[in-house]
Design a protein around this motif. Sequence first.
Motif, PDB file in Angstrom:
ATOM      1  N   LYS B  69      91.263  62.665 -51.633  1.00  0.00           N
ATOM      2  CA  LYS B  69      91.374  63.088 -50.238  1.00  0.00           C
ATOM      3  C   LYS B  69      92.759  62.821 -49.675  1.00  0.00           C
ATOM      4  N   LYS B  70      93.612  62.206 -50.499  1.00  0.00           N
ATOM      5  CA  LYS B  70      94.958  61.841 -50.051  1.00  0.00           C
ATOM      6  C   LYS B  70      94.880  61.055 -48.738  1.00  0.00           C
ATOM      7  N   SER B  71      94.116  59.984 -48.792  1.00  0.00           N
ATOM      8  CA  SER B  71      93.977  59.174 -47.586  1.00  0.00           C
ATOM      9  C   SER B  71      93.834  57.707 -47.952  1.00  0.00           C
ATOM     10  N   SER B  72      94.174  56.861 -46.984  1.00  0.00           N
ATOM     11  CA  SER B  72      94.069  55.420 -47.147  1.00  0.00           C
ATOM     12  C   SER B  72      93.628  54.822 -45.816  1.00  0.00           C
ATOM     13  N   SER B  73      93.016  53.670 -45.898  1.00  0.00           N
ATOM     14  CA  SER B  73      92.663  52.974 -44.665  1.00  0.00           C
ATOM     15  C   SER B  73      93.051  51.508 -44.779  1.00  0.00           C
ATOM     16  N   LEU B  74      93.399  50.944 -43.646  1.00  0.00           N
ATOM     17  CA  LEU B  74      93.717  49.517 -43.551  1.00  0.00           C
ATOM     18  C   LEU B  74      92.736  48.899 -42.578  1.00  0.00           C
ATOM     19  N   LEU B  75      92.028  47.883 -43.048  1.00  0.00           N
ATOM     20  CA  LEU B  75      91.086  47.157 -42.207  1.00  0.00           C
ATOM     21  C   LEU B  75      91.612  45.747 -41.998  1.00  0.00           C
ATOM     22  N   ILE B  76      91.705  45.352 -40.748  1.00  0.00           N
ATOM     23  CA  ILE B  76      92.056  43.964 -40.411  1.00  0.00           C
ATOM     24  C   ILE B  76      90.800  43.339 -39.833  1.00  0.00           C
ATOM     25  N   THR B  77      90.294  42.329 -40.490  1.00  0.00           N
ATOM     26  CA  THR B  77      89.069  41.698 -40.004  1.00  0.00           C
ATOM     27  C   THR B  77      89.396  40.514 -39.094  1.00  0.00           C
ATOM     28  N   ALA B  78      88.448  40.205 -38.203  1.00  0.00           N
ATOM     29  CA  ALA B  78      88.581  39.047 -37.314  1.00  0.00           C
ATOM     30  C   ALA B  78      89.962  39.005 -36.678  1.00  0.00           C
ATOM     31  N   SER B  79      90.291  40.061 -35.978  1.00  0.00           N
ATOM     32  CA  SER B  79      91.660  40.208 -35.454  1.00  0.00           C
ATOM     33  C   SER B  79      92.029  39.072 -34.494  1.00  0.00           C
ATOM     34  N   ARG B  80      93.345  38.857 -34.430  1.00  0.00           N
ATOM     35  CA  ARG B  80      93.908  37.826 -33.551  1.00  0.00           C
ATOM     36  C   ARG B  80      94.952  38.472 -32.661  1.00  0.00           C
ATOM     37  N   ALA B  81      95.242  37.828 -31.558  1.00  0.00           N
ATOM     38  CA  ALA B  81      96.267  38.359 -30.652  1.00  0.00           C
ATOM     39  C   ALA B  81      97.594  38.547 -31.373  1.00  0.00           C
ATOM     40  N   ALA B  82      97.874  37.665 -32.334  1.00  0.00           N
ATOM     41  CA  ALA B  82      99.132  37.750 -33.088  1.00  0.00           C
ATOM     42  C   ALA B  82      99.193  38.964 -34.003  1.00  0.00           C
ATOM     43  N   ASP B  83      98.077  39.655 -34.182  1.00  0.00           N
ATOM     44  CA  ASP B  83      98.082  40.875 -35.003  1.00  0.00           C
ATOM     45  C   ASP B  83      98.628  42.061 -34.210  1.00  0.00           C
ATOM     46  N   THR B  84      98.844  41.892 -32.926  1.00  0.00           N
ATOM     47  CA  THR B  84      99.394  42.973 -32.098  1.00  0.00           C
ATOM     48  C   THR B  84     100.745  43.409 -32.654  1.00  0.00           C
ATOM     49  N   ALA B  85     100.847  44.674 -33.017  1.00  0.00           N
ATOM     50  CA  ALA B  85     102.059  45.198 -33.655  1.00  0.00           C
ATOM     51  C   ALA B  85     101.839  46.674 -33.956  1.00  0.00           C
ATOM     52  N   SER B  86     102.852  47.305 -34.507  1.00  0.00           N
ATOM     53  CA  SER B  86     102.704  48.669 -35.038  1.00  0.00           C
ATOM     54  C   SER B  86     102.499  48.575 -36.541  1.00  0.00           C
ATOM     55  N   TYR B  87     101.619  49.406 -37.038  1.00  0.00           N
ATOM     56  CA  TYR B  87     101.292  49.404 -38.464  1.00  0.00           C
ATOM     57  C   TYR B  87     101.605  50.783 -39.044  1.00  0.00           C
ATOM     58  N   PHE B  88     102.299  50.772 -40.168  1.00  0.00           N
ATOM     59  CA  PHE B  88     102.706  52.017 -40.804  1.00  0.00           C
ATOM     60  C   PHE B  88     102.236  52.050 -42.246  1.00  0.00           C
ATOM     61  N   CYS B  89     101.780  53.222 -42.662  1.00  0.00           N
ATOM     62  CA  CYS B  89     101.586  53.427 -44.089  1.00  0.00           C
ATOM     63  C   CYS B  89     102.844  54.108 -44.617  1.00  0.00           C
ATOM     64  N   ALA B  90     103.127  53.890 -45.862  1.00  0.00           N
ATOM     65  CA  ALA B  90     104.295  54.508 -46.492  1.00  0.00           C
ATOM     66  C   ALA B  90     103.912  54.972 -47.881  1.00  0.00           C
ATOM     67  N   THR B  91     104.132  56.236 -48.141  1.00  0.00           N
ATOM     68  CA  THR B  91     103.823  56.775 -49.455  1.00  0.00           C
ATOM     69  C   THR B  91     105.042  56.657 -50.357  1.00  0.00           C
ATOM     70  N   ASP B  92     104.805  56.318 -51.577  1.00  0.00           N
ATOM     71  CA  ASP B  92     105.874  56.019 -52.523  1.00  0.00           C
ATOM     72  C   ASP B  92     105.799  56.983 -53.693  1.00  0.00           C
ATOM     73  N   GLY B  93     106.633  58.010 -53.645  1.00  0.00           N
ATOM     74  CA  GLY B  93     106.812  58.894 -54.785  1.00  0.00           C
ATOM     75  C   GLY B  93     108.152  58.521 -55.371  1.00  0.00           C
ATOM     76  N   ASN B  94     109.158  59.300 -55.125  1.00  0.00           N
ATOM     77  CA  ASN B  94     110.529  58.921 -55.495  1.00  0.00           C
ATOM     78  C   ASN B  94     111.210  58.142 -54.381  1.00  0.00           C
ATOM     79  N   LYS B  95     110.681  58.275 -53.190  1.00  0.00           N
ATOM     80  CA  LYS B  95     111.236  57.565 -52.046  1.00  0.00           C
ATOM     81  C   LYS B  95     110.098  57.162 -51.126  1.00  0.00           C
ATOM     82  N   LEU B  96     110.394  56.212 -50.270  1.00  0.00           N
ATOM     83  CA  LEU B  96     109.369  55.655 -49.388  1.00  0.00           C
ATOM     84  C   LEU B  96     109.392  56.420 -48.078  1.00  0.00           C
TER      85      LEU B  96
END
Lengths: 117, 108
Positions: B69-96
């Motif tokens: 499906k060309k898809s990925s998921s990221l699960l963060i469990t039991a989140s904390r205030a310190a987890d506040t941020a931007s999250y990026f996925c990056a695909t790695d073929g020849n370049k990121l």
Amino acid sequence: GAVVSQHPSRVICKSGTSVKIECRSLDFQATTMFWYRQFPKQSLMLMATSNEGSKATYEQGVEKDKFLINHASLTLSTLTVTSAHPEDSSFYICSARDRTNLRTEAFFGQGTRLTVV
Amino acid sequence: SQQGEEDPQALSIQEGENATMNCSYKTSINNLQWYRQNSGRGLVHLILIRSNEREKHSGRLRVTLDTSKKSSSLLITASRAADTASYFCATDGNKLVFGAGTILRVKS
């Protein structure tokens, strides 16, 4: 873990001047380094791939004469923004890969916030 | 050009809840990586999942990869205030190449 040092972290320059940003891998050798540009609240846009000892490969739409990249050694790549204009103001980030294993994580510098006035 | 798309674009949850972010991409990859970025800072690598792996765990992080499906998921469990941020996925073929990112806000 591996460390990539990027300098300067912030720079303000006048329109028409040039600014050089350095990216160093401190404890590993990097055959390839990448330069990214990031606008506020947006993702990282790959500008170019810097290969040690050869010319950089630029992404479509990136002016190679404006953004000069030099990768003279396995631990240093530089990005020079030439004749800077206010629209060049942005956050620039470099990353590097360990040459011993090209299929692992990339390590990132802390970024350079460029403001052109 | 960006290859990845992420959803949601923004996510606001209460501390202790789980946060799930999704990433879709277009081309074949060697691996897919997730990064975190605090405002105005560089990126921190979170986890790498190879194209022949389906799931990976690291502490409170769980990543899945579905290459069909060309898809990925990221699960963060039991989140904390310190987890506040931007999250990026990056695909790695020849370049990121990075996705658009998800801005996560964890309220305490």
